[in-house]
Motif scaffolding. Structure first.
Motif, short mmCIF file in Angstrom:
data_model
loop_
_atom_site.label_atom_id
_atom_site.label_comp_id
_atom_site.label_asym_id
_atom_site.label_seq_id
_atom_site.Cartn_x
_atom_site.Cartn_y
_atom_site.Cartn_z
N GLY A 151 2.10 4.73 -0.71
CA GLY A 151 1.92 6.00 -1.40
C GLY A 151 1.34 5.85 -2.80
N PHE A 152 1.39 4.65 -3.37
CA PHE A 152 0.74 4.43 -4.67
C PHE A 152 -0.77 4.63 -4.54
N PHE A 153 -1.29 4.40 -3.32
CA PHE A 153 -2.74 4.43 -3.12
C PHE A 153 -3.19 5.64 -2.30
N TRP A 154 -2.25 6.25 -1.55
CA TRP A 154 -2.62 7.40 -0.72
C TRP A 154 -1.42 8.34 -0.64
N LYS A 155 -1.52 9.47 -1.30
CA LYS A 155 -0.39 10.39 -1.41
C LYS A 155 -0.25 11.26 -0.17
N ALA A 156 0.98 11.48 0.26
CA ALA A 156 1.28 12.41 1.36
C ALA A 156 2.75 12.77 1.28
N ASP A 157 3.06 14.06 1.53
CA ASP A 157 4.47 14.43 1.55
C ASP A 157 5.03 14.24 2.96
N HIS A 158 6.34 14.37 3.09
CA HIS A 158 7.01 14.06 4.35
C HIS A 158 6.52 14.96 5.48
N GLN A 159 6.32 16.24 5.21
CA GLN A 159 5.89 17.16 6.26
C GLN A 159 4.49 16.81 6.77
N GLN A 160 3.61 16.41 5.86
CA GLN A 160 2.26 15.98 6.28
C GLN A 160 2.35 14.77 7.21
N ILE A 161 3.23 13.84 6.88
CA ILE A 161 3.38 12.63 7.70
C ILE A 161 3.88 12.99 9.09
N TYR A 162 4.89 13.84 9.19
CA TYR A 162 5.42 14.22 10.50
C TYR A 162 4.37 14.95 11.34
N ARG A 163 3.58 15.82 10.71
CA ARG A 163 2.51 16.51 11.45
C ARG A 163 1.47 15.53 11.96
N ALA A 173 -0.18 -12.90 6.08
CA ALA A 173 0.09 -11.55 6.58
C ALA A 173 0.36 -10.56 5.45
N ASP A 174 0.82 -11.06 4.29
CA ASP A 174 1.18 -10.17 3.18
C ASP A 174 0.22 -10.27 1.99
N LEU A 175 -0.87 -11.03 2.14
CA LEU A 175 -1.79 -11.22 1.01
C LEU A 175 -2.38 -9.89 0.55
N GLY A 176 -2.75 -9.03 1.49
CA GLY A 176 -3.31 -7.73 1.12
C GLY A 176 -2.34 -6.89 0.32
N LYS A 177 -1.07 -6.96 0.66
CA LYS A 177 -0.05 -6.21 -0.08
C LYS A 177 0.08 -6.74 -1.51
N LEU A 178 0.04 -8.07 -1.64
CA LEU A 178 0.11 -8.68 -2.98
C LEU A 178 -1.09 -8.26 -3.82
N LEU A 179 -2.28 -8.30 -3.24
CA LEU A 179 -3.49 -7.92 -3.98
C LEU A 179 -3.44 -6.44 -4.38
N GLY A 180 -2.93 -5.58 -3.49
CA GLY A 180 -2.81 -4.16 -3.82
C GLY A 180 -1.85 -3.93 -4.97
N LEU A 181 -0.72 -4.65 -4.96
CA LEU A 181 0.24 -4.50 -6.05
C LEU A 181 -0.35 -5.01 -7.37
N ARG A 182 -1.13 -6.07 -7.29
CA ARG A 182 -1.72 -6.61 -8.53
C ARG A 182 -2.72 -5.64 -9.16
N ILE A 183 -3.56 -5.02 -8.33
CA ILE A 183 -4.51 -4.07 -8.92
C ILE A 183 -3.77 -2.83 -9.42
N GLY A 184 -2.70 -2.46 -8.73
CA GLY A 184 -1.89 -1.34 -9.21
C GLY A 184 -1.28 -1.63 -10.56
N LEU A 185 -0.76 -2.83 -10.72
CA LEU A 185 -0.16 -3.24 -11.98
C LEU A 185 -1.21 -3.25 -13.10
#
Length: 201
Positions: free
Chosen positions: A30-42, A145-157
């Motif tokens: 959600g840091f990179f793509w916002k959506a509320d709970h109802q949107q996700i369920y739909r 398997a988690d390298l993309g998540k690490l890179l995403g967190l680093r650019i977010g930081l």
């Protein structure tokens, strides 16, 4: 990017319920793509209709049964096809920047207040990224398997740090501007006394 693509990306990590997906959006993707709970369920319903995910009912004692969603082979293929397309660079639409563009025609103090609120927002997000990094990748490395998540967190930081620093710079500049305007409106004491004498004469 569509919300469905983000959900498919989440489900590559593990099967999840709608609630777990919503929490994942709150705390990571959600840091990179916002959506509320109802949107996700739909969107989950649409993905099931397309055959991209399947739901498995899990029986629970003492509470309602839950649906756990899993990627189908068709869903994995759809995710690969989407990921192979060129990405679109993000564009900025920020009303604060437009107000700053017209700085000489608007009141400065509300802008300064707005910037201070922005500063706190970005400091808070920086702290959240930092906590996630320290929790998930304490030594600064990740398995493949988690390298993309690490890179995403680093650019977010890095982004939150940069924006917070810019907010500090902008607040300082507006404060200096306000102080300068106030000084220009102050009449030196000697001039004030001279004016009083001339008026009395």
């Amino acid at each position: 990017m569509a919300l469905g693509d983000a959900i498919l990306a989440c489900l590559t990590e593990r099967p999840m319920t709608g609630y777990e997906l919503a929490k994942t959006f709150d705390n990571s993707i959600g840091f990179f793509w916002k959506a509320d709970h109802q949107q996700i369920y739909r969107e989950l319903t649409k993905l099931r209709d397309r055959g991209h995910i399947q739901g498995r009912e899990v029986v629970q004692s003492g509470k309602p049964n839950k649906l756990v969603y899993t990627l189908t082979p068709e869903g994995r293929a759809a995710l690969r096809n989407w990921a192979a397309r060129p990405s679109v660079p993000a564009s900025i639409k920020d009303d604060l920047l437009v107000r700053l563009y017209a700085l000489d025609s608007v009141d400065v103090e509300p802008l300064r207040t707005d910037l201070m609120a922005r500063l706190e927002h970005h400091r808070d997000r920086f702290a959240r990224y930092e906590r996630l990094l320290n929790k998930r990748f304490p030594d600064g490395t990740a398995p493949p398997a988690d390298l993309g998540k690490l890179l995403g967190l680093r650019i977010g930081l890095a982004h939150e740090r940069a924006v917070a620093e810019w907010c500090e710079e902008a607040i300082e500049a507006l404060s200096a501007l306000t102080a300068s305007a106030e000084r220009s409106n102050v009449v030196p004491i000697e001039e004030g006394l001279r004016g009083d004498r001339e008026n009395s004469g």
